[in-house]
Design an enzyme around this catalytic site. Structure first.
Site, PDB file in Angstrom:
ATOM      1  N   GLY A  63     -12.301 -18.728 -12.320  1.00  8.85           N
ATOM      2  CA  GLY A  63     -12.929 -17.578 -11.686  1.00  8.85           C
ATOM      3  C   GLY A  63     -12.474 -16.324 -12.406  1.00  8.85           C
ATOM      4  CG  LEU A  64     -13.608 -12.304 -11.046  1.00  7.57           C
ATOM      5  CD1 LEU A  64     -13.524 -11.119 -10.104  1.00  7.57           C
ATOM      6  CD2 LEU A  64     -14.360 -11.906 -12.299  1.00  7.57           C
ATOM      7  CB  ALA A  65      -7.439 -14.780 -11.469  1.00  2.90           C
TER       8      ALA A  65
ATOM      9  NE  ARG B 119     -13.087  -6.167   3.509  1.00  3.29           N
ATOM     10  CZ  ARG B 119     -13.258  -6.761   2.342  1.00  3.29           C
ATOM     11  NH1 ARG B 119     -12.505  -7.784   2.002  1.00  3.29           N
ATOM     12  NH2 ARG B 119     -14.178  -6.340   1.521  1.00  3.29           N
TER      13      ARG B 119
ATOM     14  CG  HIS C 237     -13.860 -12.340   3.171  1.00  3.42           C
ATOM     15  ND1 HIS C 237     -14.914 -12.944   2.527  1.00  3.42           N
ATOM     16  CD2 HIS C 237     -13.601 -11.212   2.470  1.00  3.42           C
ATOM     17  CE1 HIS C 237     -15.268 -12.205   1.481  1.00  3.42           C
ATOM     18  NE2 HIS C 237     -14.486 -11.167   1.419  1.00  3.42           N
TER      19      HIS C 237
ATOM     20  CD  GLU D 154      -8.630 -15.678  -2.005  1.00  4.27           C
ATOM     21  OE1 GLU D 154      -9.642 -15.721  -2.723  1.00  4.27           O
ATOM     22  OE2 GLU D 154      -8.651 -15.916  -0.784  1.00  4.27           O
TER      23      GLU D 154
ATOM     24  NE  ARG E  19      -9.273  -9.262  -0.624  1.00  2.00           N
ATOM     25  CZ  ARG E  19     -10.545  -8.842  -0.647  1.00  2.00           C
ATOM     26  NH1 ARG E  19     -10.864  -7.715  -1.239  1.00  2.00           N
ATOM     27  NH2 ARG E  19     -11.500  -9.565  -0.089  1.00  2.00           N
TER      28      ARG E  19
ATOM     29  CG  LEU F 266     -14.394  -8.408  -7.035  1.00  2.00           C
ATOM     30  CD1 LEU F 266     -15.734  -7.705  -7.201  1.00  2.00           C
ATOM     31  CD2 LEU F 266     -14.549  -9.892  -7.351  1.00  2.00           C
TER      32      LEU F 266
END
Lengths: 644, 223, 261
Positions: A42-44, A337, A408, A432, A442, A448
């Site tokens: 993924g992104l990381a 949140r 989430h 994450e 968070r 991201l």
């Protein structure tokens, strides 16, 4: 083992610069002699794999997906924060740092968060250079919007699919390195075991999901970038495949698991509609910029609405309770949140919820449409509205959206030091998967940022420091530890297949999810947590005696994959409950009913709980050992978060 | 392989050839149609025979004829090669496939329509072109080969008319897709102009094919 | 308020599902019955029900690709009743809901069909050909670090928007599945367009289109005949304009690049 966070000395703003100078470097000619395994793309993971390969390291990257581009980072909608201050509205690295520390309810490390804010600006530059099509103003410059919990506009976005565009950027960089041969990509390969040799992470065991073949891979260092464990709740906004297996296997090999009870419940998700529900869909937080959250003022009105005696339009303005605007006049609908979620739950618990189940609140765009017109609203949120309509068959231009909080994101994860190394030398965790930057909650558009910060700008420096300390001699899978790990994987798979009970992996997963959501979800108390602990233990015993699977290991067997993941969730769930029991305070996403202010806000206990709870595995069905890393706050004053 | 062969054997390269030749053939259709309108002149075929004599003997036209042959040749060969390749790209087909729900039938049937047109073309060439060029047509009053009479007698036979009109229907659908498709393949897609091209394509296809079809119908029913 | 209707009537359905053990074995359609399907379910949730039933009966569940179940990861890839991603326009399989079907319906479910997408098992296919095409040039060659400030390259909003629209492709492969020719040109052109439109992509503009098209051909996809089935079935609405742009890029690259190979 002593928990050394390895935070560099010196003033906050200089720590990272100084540290980058102080870390050891690997000679450019030697970099190609080091192998690095990266699990998760993924992104990381993809950003780390590409960046390390660009530096010259040999990278082996693993994903259980059929392509690195399908990692769940892709589903992030809203945006990515960066302290660019392009909007001239008073943003700065320090403000982003401050907001993130405060948003995390003072349960994260100052030094890590400051570094995150510092490199945030580089991320945007990097992504633009890769061709990520961020939203732009008419003058051609980058556009920003404000996002939950922030009073400046620092969020960069690509309509409602920022995650996909950023991931495609990282994926393209990764693809380039695959083409160059610097990254060897293993798709449809699931990591099932970590191999530790002489106390150091030296490799992994994987299962080829198509053929079932069990493979071992060796490297000088291993990076886990495998995302979060929100699926322990069964229903979450995570993708179906998201799981805790890789970090959990590492945990059982000695990596500490930090703050497992810190889970984020996102306020704006499409409510559950039935038992068959397989996942929950997030509606981007950006909707709260224009949508107004409300429920009927009275229980009676809500009941009539649910019963179908009246319609939304029949409720006059003065009978509507815009509870976030009422309670938090300065932040209004843009409160963080955890606050938004808890208030929605509270409204529903009071019987004022809407929708057939009563477990939903309204997110209303009528005012925005009146103010800006349908076109403008559809330009901003068109794709989200369309997605909502597809799922619910309701048109949000005409009827207010129904939303409810859902799991989430997980702030907890593998404990890592400032270098992102876990408590096992040579094992790193990024994104994450680690616990580091978000404390107990968070902020929107920060995940991201963290994933890419870790992968592009942190790991490339810090991993060299570790590698430079070992000779560049080849590593192989010859060591007995590889054989052992491989056999353990075989044995475990065979055990799962041989139970031949009566209940499916999904049934167990759902049952676990109910326990977790009811007792370790949006609010928790000691009694419920104690009960949950026993229930989980019971469920785990049942799992290992009554699981039903068909087929074999030597084929694509998706139920077998699920079973392995559920087995790990069943262990993680208990640790989350233990952690929640241990933390006798409320902070961020962790709300203990026993600890609240008279206004029902989270009541922190900085005296006793300003620490990271890092748990050490001690053996099957044994209580884990708690290690505490005290958090030092030298640059921000600990106050009660107030969004009023 | 040199870059030239690589370019023209690539999928897009072949498509480009099909598009260029296709659009070129469209211009031929216009010329052919305009010339053949002489058939409608009520002069016992004199004008038509002058025209066909000119077409058969003028050195410029005779040179262009070869360009036309090459145009047909490449259009057919490249289309055939692509069709074979495209068919081979899916060896196992669907049990249940409903393409009519996402696309017009003629767009999917270009190879079939093209084959029908080719069959027609062979008959047509044999019947008129071959006989005009290599046959033994009687001279008309101007001492030109009397192709006109051959046309008139041919178009008095019902099956001939049927073949011709049928072929024009096939050609019409082939053109409706082919005209705009040619522009698309050459990369000429623009929000402003593509809708116009589409309309022109429809008009072009209908006018040209109706024009050609009107000839056999005219002679069968009115002469 | 269909989306929130507790009285929506459950459905009984007949499913005709393609079953195939692995890449090398023969496959066939097998018929199953599913009962009490709520119209509120997603299509994949309906398949979940089938799989739970099969497993409890001791049969092997149907393998299918899926993950995010919110229409963005591009994993799900079912050919439903003769259509890629089923009958609803602009929708991935995971976002297709059972309210689009009626009680008593027979639904045929097949994997994507193309030589370039071999079947792994049942309904799951191997789309790694797409990855290899991207690896052939679907990127801008910049290393991490050392890039200019994000605002140093102003991009006109309409260009940025157009590039974004091309970049929304989720690589599901519906374009290939729906195309009569199993052509991948919509997918390939979306990436080429995105990068050709942006100033950052200019440097490698010519080599990119040459290499990506060559890889696309090598993977065994068919060639586009401008039918438009791809765009009609694309769940995210990628436009045929991209294919035209790719053709233009290709022609101009071949005409002007100095690449003799």
């Amino acid at each position: 083992m002593n928990l050394d966070s390895k935070i560099p000395e010196g003033p906050l703003a200089e720590k990272w610069e100084k540290h980058k100078f102080n870390v050891k470097l690997v000679n450019p000619a030697n970099k190609r002699k080091y192998d690095v395994i990266i699990v998760g793309t993924g992104l990381a993971g993809a950003s780390a794999a590409a960046s390390l390969a660009e530096l010259g390291y040999n990278v082996k990257a693993f994903t259980y997906h059929d392509s690195p581009r399908r990692a769940h980072s892709i589903a992030a909608q809203g945006g990515i924060n960066a302290a660019k201050n392009y909007q001239n509205d008073g943003d700065s690295v320090f403000r982003l740092f401050y907001d993130t520390i405060k948003g995390g309810d003072y349960r994260s490390r100052e030094a890590n968060v400051y570094r995150l804010a510092q490199v945030s600006v580089n991320i945007i530059d990097q992504c633009v250079a890769q061709g990520v099509p961020f939203a732009r103003e008419y003058g051609g410059l980058l556009a920003n919007r404000s996002f939950g919990g922030a009073q400046v506009s620092r969020t960069f976005y690509a309509r409602g699919q920022t995650g996909q565009q950023l991931l495609l950027g990282a994926y393209s960089a990764l693809s380039r390195q695959i083409a160059y041969g610097k990254v060897k990509m293993y798709t449809r390969s699931e990591m099932l075991e970590l191999v530790v040799v002489d106390g150091k992470a030296r490799g992994i065991v994987t299962r080829n999901l198509i053929t079932g073949e069990i493979e071992t891979h060796a490297a000088h260092a291993v990076v886990l970038a495998t995302g979060g464990y929100g699926n322990v709740f069964y229903l979450s906004t995570n993708a179906k495949y998201c799981n805790v297996t890789a970090p959990w296997r590492a945990h059982k090999k000695g990596a500490y698991f930090a703050n497992p009870c810190f889970t984020q419940i996102h306020p704006t998700c499409i409510p559950v509609s039935g038992d068959y529900q397989s996942k929950l869909t997030l509606m981007s937080e950006s909707l709260r910029n224009d949508g107004r959250v409300w429920v009927p003022k009275t229980k009676e009105m809500a009941e009539r609405l649910r019963g179908g005696q009246i319609r939304v339009a029949d409720i006059p303005e003065e009978e509507r309770d815009y509870f976030l605007e009422r309670k938090y006049p300065s932040f209004g609908n843009l409160v963080p949140r955890d606050v938004a979620s808890r208030n929605a739950k509270q409204a529903c618990d009071e019987g004022r919820g809407v929708g057939s189940t009563g477990l939903a609140v309204y997110l209303d765009f009528a005012d925005a449409i009146k103010r800006e017109g349908v076109d403008k609203v559809s330009q901003k949120y068109g794709n989200l509205f369309a997605m909502y309509e597809k799922i619910t068959a309701e048109n949000p231009y005409e009827l207010p959206m129904r939303i409810y909080p859902a799991v989430h994101y997980t702030m907890g994860g593998l404990w890592v030091d400032y270098n992102l190394m876990t408590s096992i030398p040579g094992l790193y965790a990024t994104g994450e998967c680690n616990f580091s930057d978000h404390g107990a909650n968070r902020l929107g558009a920060s995940a991201l940022m963290q994933g890419l910060a870790d992968g592009y700008f942190v790991i490339p420096y810090t991993i060299g420091d570790y590698l430079a300390q070992m000779p560049p001699t080849p590593v192989t899978t010859q060591h007995a530890a590889f054989k052992e790990a491989e056999e353990a994987v075989h044995a475990r798979t065979q055990k799962l297949l041989s139970i031949k009970g009566t209940r499916t992996p999904n049934e167990f997963h759902k049952a676990l999810g109910h326990i977790m959501w009811d007792h370790c979800g949006m609010s928790r108390n000691a009694e419920g947590l104690q009960f949950a602990k026993q229930e989980i233990q019971k469920l785990r015993r049942e799992f290992w005696s009554d699981l039903k699977l068909t087929g074999t290991n030597e084929e694509l067997n998706q139920m077998l994959e699920i079973a392995g993941r559920v087995a790990d969730f069943l262990e993680l769930g208990e640790l989350m409950v233990d952690d929640a029991l241990n933390r006798k305070e409320s902070c961020g996403g962790h709300f203990r009913e026993e600890y609240q202010t008279p206004e029902n806000e989270a009541l922190r206990d900085d005296e006793n709980f300003a620490y990271v709870a890092a748990w050490e595995w001690t053996g099957d069905n044994q209580p884990e050992t708690l290690h505490k890393e005290e958090l030092q706050f030298e640059n921000v004053k600990l106050t009660q978060r107030s969004y009023k | 392989m040199s870059w030239i062969t690589k370019t023209f054997t690539s999928s897009i390269g072949r498509k480009v050839i099909v598009a260029i030749t296709g659009l070129f053939l469209c211009t031929f259709l216009v010329v052919h149609l305009v010339g053949n309108l002489q058939l409608f002149k009520d002069d016992g075929g004199a004008a038509f025979n002058i025209y066909s004599h000119f077409m058969g003997t003028n050195p410029v036209i005779r040179t262009l004829e070869w360009v036309l042959v090459l145009g047909f040749g490449f259009h057919i060969y490249e289309s055939y090669t692509l069709a074979v390749r495209n068919r081979a790209a899916r060896k196992v087909g669907y049990v249940d496939s409903r393409p009519s729900e996402n696309s017009p039938w003629y767009s999917r049937s270009m190879a079939l329509l093209g084959t029908l047109i080719l069959i027609f073309l062979i008959v047509h060439m044999y019947n008129f072109f071959y006989r005009a060029r290599f046959g033994d047509l009687d001279p008309d009053i101007n001492n030109n080969d009397d192709l006109y009479t051959l046309v008139v007698t041919s178009f008095k036979q019902w099956w001939y008319v049927l073949l011709y009109v049928g072929a024009q229907i096939a050609l019409c659908y082939h053109l409706i897709h082919g005209f705009r498709s040619g522009f698309q393949t050459l990369g000429l897609n623009h929000r402003k102009y593509t809708p116009i091209i589409r309309v022109i394509g429809y008009i072009f296809a209908i006018v040209v094919c109706a024009g050609f079809a009107s000839m056999p119908l005219y002679f069968y029913f009115f002469k | 308020m269909a989306g929130n209707n507790p009285n929506a009537k459950p459905m009984n359905l007949t499913l005709k599902v393609w079953r195939q053990r692995n890449r090398n074995s023969e496959g066939k359609i097998v018929e199953y019955q599913v009962k009490d399907i709520s119209p509120e379910m997603s299509f994949l949730e309906m398949l979940d029900v089938l799989n739970e039933d099969l497993l409890l009966k001791g049969d092997e569940p149907v393998a299918f690709d899926h993950d995010c179940r919110e229409g963005i990861c591009g994993s799900c890839d079912l050919f439903i009743n003769g259509r890629a991603h089923g009958p609803e326009k602009g929708t991935t399989t995971c976002q297709l809901h059972m309210r689009k079907f009626s009680d008593g319906d027979t639904i045929t479910i097949e994997p994507w069909r193309a030589n370039a997408f071999p079947v792994n098992r049942d309904l799951s296919v191997d789309r790694s050909a797409f990855d290899r095409i991207i690896q052939a040039g679907g990127y801008i060659s910049v290393n991490t670090g050392g890039v200019p400030d994000g605002n140093e390259i102003p991009i006109p909003k309409n260009i940025a928007d157009k590039a974004f629209e091309a970049a929304t492709c989720i690589s599901c492969g519906a374009c290939v599945a729906a195309c009569k020719n199993a052509s991948a040109m919509l997918f390939v052109s979306a990436k080429i367009s995105q990068l050709a439109l942006l100033p950052q992509g200019q440097v490698e503009r010519k080599t990119r289109v040459e290499n990506m098209v060559a890889q696309m051909d090598k993977e065994g996809f068919g060639a586009c005949t401008n039918i438009g089935q791809c765009a009609a079935e694309c769940p995210v609405g990628i436009s045929l304009e991209n294919i035209a742009l790719m053709n233009r890029e290709f022609i101009s690259a071949k005409a002007t690049s100095e690449n003799l190979a």
